[in-house]
Design a protein around this motif. Structure first.
Motif, mmCIF file in Angstrom:
data_model
loop_
_atom_site.group_PDB
_atom_site.id
_atom_site.type_symbol
_atom_site.label_atom_id
_atom_site.label_comp_id
_atom_site.label_asym_id
_atom_site.label_seq_id
_atom_site.Cartn_x
_atom_site.Cartn_y
_atom_site.Cartn_z
ATOM 1 N N ILE A 136 58.675 48.147 21.748
ATOM 2 C CA ILE A 136 58.063 47.692 20.501
ATOM 3 C C ILE A 136 58.856 48.244 19.327
ATOM 4 O O ILE A 136 58.937 49.468 19.137
ATOM 5 N N ASP A 137 59.429 47.349 18.536
ATOM 6 C CA ASP A 137 60.236 47.755 17.381
ATOM 7 C C ASP A 137 60.180 46.644 16.342
ATOM 8 O O ASP A 137 61.180 46.000 16.044
ATOM 9 N N ALA A 138 58.990 46.419 15.794
ATOM 10 C CA ALA A 138 58.797 45.310 14.857
ATOM 11 C C ALA A 138 57.963 45.806 13.672
ATOM 12 O O ALA A 138 58.002 46.993 13.346
ATOM 13 N N ASP A 139 57.231 44.926 13.013
ATOM 14 C CA ASP A 139 56.470 45.301 11.821
ATOM 15 C C ASP A 139 55.415 46.351 12.169
ATOM 16 O O ASP A 139 54.641 46.196 13.103
ATOM 17 N N LYS A 140 55.430 47.418 11.391
ATOM 18 C CA LYS A 140 54.616 48.593 11.706
ATOM 19 C C LYS A 140 53.114 48.320 11.574
ATOM 20 O O LYS A 140 52.300 48.941 12.259
ATOM 21 N N SER A 141 52.743 47.394 10.696
ATOM 22 C CA SER A 141 51.320 47.113 10.490
ATOM 23 C C SER A 141 50.662 46.553 11.742
ATOM 24 O O SER A 141 49.444 46.644 11.904
ATOM 25 N N ASN A 142 51.461 45.993 12.643
ATOM 26 C CA ASN A 142 50.927 45.403 13.873
ATOM 27 C C ASN A 142 51.179 46.252 15.115
ATOM 28 O O ASN A 142 50.937 45.780 16.230
ATOM 29 N N TYR A 143 51.635 47.472 14.940
ATOM 30 C CA TYR A 143 51.958 48.290 16.111
ATOM 31 C C TYR A 143 50.789 48.403 17.087
ATOM 32 O O TYR A 143 50.964 48.273 18.301
ATOM 33 N N LEU A 144 49.608 48.668 16.575
ATOM 34 C CA LEU A 144 48.470 48.824 17.480
ATOM 35 C C LEU A 144 48.142 47.513 18.184
ATOM 36 O O LEU A 144 47.819 47.506 19.383
ATOM 37 N N LYS B 157 49.771 53.648 8.588
ATOM 38 C CA LYS B 157 49.594 52.873 9.818
ATOM 39 C C LYS B 157 50.242 53.591 11.008
ATOM 40 O O LYS B 157 49.684 53.626 12.113
ATOM 41 N N ILE B 158 51.422 54.142 10.792
ATOM 42 C CA ILE B 158 52.102 54.841 11.879
ATOM 43 C C ILE B 158 51.370 56.134 12.222
ATOM 44 O O ILE B 158 51.224 56.485 13.401
ATOM 45 N N ARG B 159 50.908 56.845 11.208
ATOM 46 C CA ARG B 159 50.101 58.046 11.478
ATOM 47 C C ARG B 159 48.885 57.701 12.324
ATOM 48 O O ARG B 159 48.569 58.386 13.309
ATOM 49 N N GLU B 160 48.163 56.642 11.944
ATOM 50 C CA GLU B 160 46.972 56.231 12.685
ATOM 51 C C GLU B 160 47.336 55.827 14.112
ATOM 52 O O GLU B 160 46.614 56.148 15.062
ATOM 53 N N PHE B 161 48.448 55.120 14.243
ATOM 54 C CA PHE B 161 48.895 54.682 15.566
ATOM 55 C C PHE B 161 49.224 55.883 16.452
ATOM 56 O O PHE B 161 48.800 55.953 17.617
ATOM 57 N N ASN B 162 49.975 56.832 15.904
ATOM 58 C CA ASN B 162 50.341 58.019 16.683
ATOM 59 C C ASN B 162 49.108 58.783 17.139
ATOM 60 O O ASN B 162 49.031 59.226 18.295
ATOM 61 N N GLN B 163 48.131 58.932 16.250
ATOM 62 C CA GLN B 163 46.909 59.651 16.604
ATOM 63 C C GLN B 163 46.109 58.888 17.659
ATOM 64 O O GLN B 163 45.539 59.495 18.577
ATOM 65 N N PHE B 164 46.086 57.571 17.538
ATOM 66 C CA PHE B 164 45.371 56.749 18.520
ATOM 67 C C PHE B 164 45.959 56.948 19.918
ATOM 68 O O PHE B 164 45.228 57.116 20.898
#
Length: 220
Positions: free
Chosen positions: A142-150, A189-196
């Protein structure tokens, strides 16, 4: 010995490459072209590509999913690591960038291993799920738009097999995730993703300080 990951000075980074990088000449040519690309820094670094290729070989991977092809460095190096009958499905929505990728796939002799879908990645992922591709992929990048990482991550959890691996790029976000003074949407968004991911018991987890930070998530 050290109890903390060291920072790499320019000199140490050059040394690292000099004693470890085994780069296909086609990939070196692509990196050279990207130096004049307006957003060439979006390309993964060569040691990260080599690391992911090694993971694919260790896993015996045959089927790979890439979300965010850009100009093709990661897809090329991963396709080179796959067996002759291996397959990589790439998701991207930019024809101009993926036209560059196609050129280097041809030069590297891996074009027949790669199927590109030019469409919003979530649409492609939903289509793959509906077409019965659940749990058929060995590896997802996964290496695309960060807002959709989750969102990408959740779709990949459907698509990767048990014991398969997901790799997610840019999780250290140029160091911004650790700077409390930075409060923009993408960083959060990345912080939230990492914590998730840290709290997700569906996976085994490791965050590797390579490139801009690479999270490895193994589906249990």
């Amino acid at each position: 010995m050290t109890d903390q990951t060291i920072n790499l000075s320019p000199e140490l980074y050059s040394y690292l490459l000099s004693v470890s990088l085994r780069e296909n000449p086609v990939l070196g040519e692509l990196r050279k072209e990207m130096k004049s690309h307006p957003v060439g820094r979006m390309q993964i670094c060569p040691e990260q590509g080599q690391f992911m290729a090694l993971l694919l070989k260790l896993m015996g991977a045959r089927k790979v999913l890439e979300i965010g092809v850009f100009t093709g460095y990661s897809s090329t190096i991963m396709a080179l690591a796959l067996p002759d009958d291996g397959k990589l499905i790439g998701c991207d929505s930019c024809k101009a960038d993926t036209d560059i990728a196609r050129k280097y796939w041809r030069k590297a002799g891996v074009e027949d291993k790669i199927e590109l879908f030019l469409a919003p990645a979530l649409d492609t992922l939903n289509d793959l799920i509906e077409q019965g591709e659940k749990e058929t992929f060995d590896f997802c990048f996964i290496d695309a738009d960060k807002s959709n990482y989750l969102n990408y991550y959740e779709k990949c959890l459907w698509l990767v097999r048990r014991g398969g691996l997901m790799a997610i790029d840019n999780v250290l976000w140029y160091g911004r995730v650790a700077d409390k003074n930075i409060d923009d949407k993408r960083t959060n968004k990345i912080r939230e993703f990492n914590q998730f991911l840290k709290e997700d018991d569906r996976i085994d987890l490791s965050l590797i300080p390579i490139g801009d930070g690479l999270t490895l998530a193994r589906k249990k």
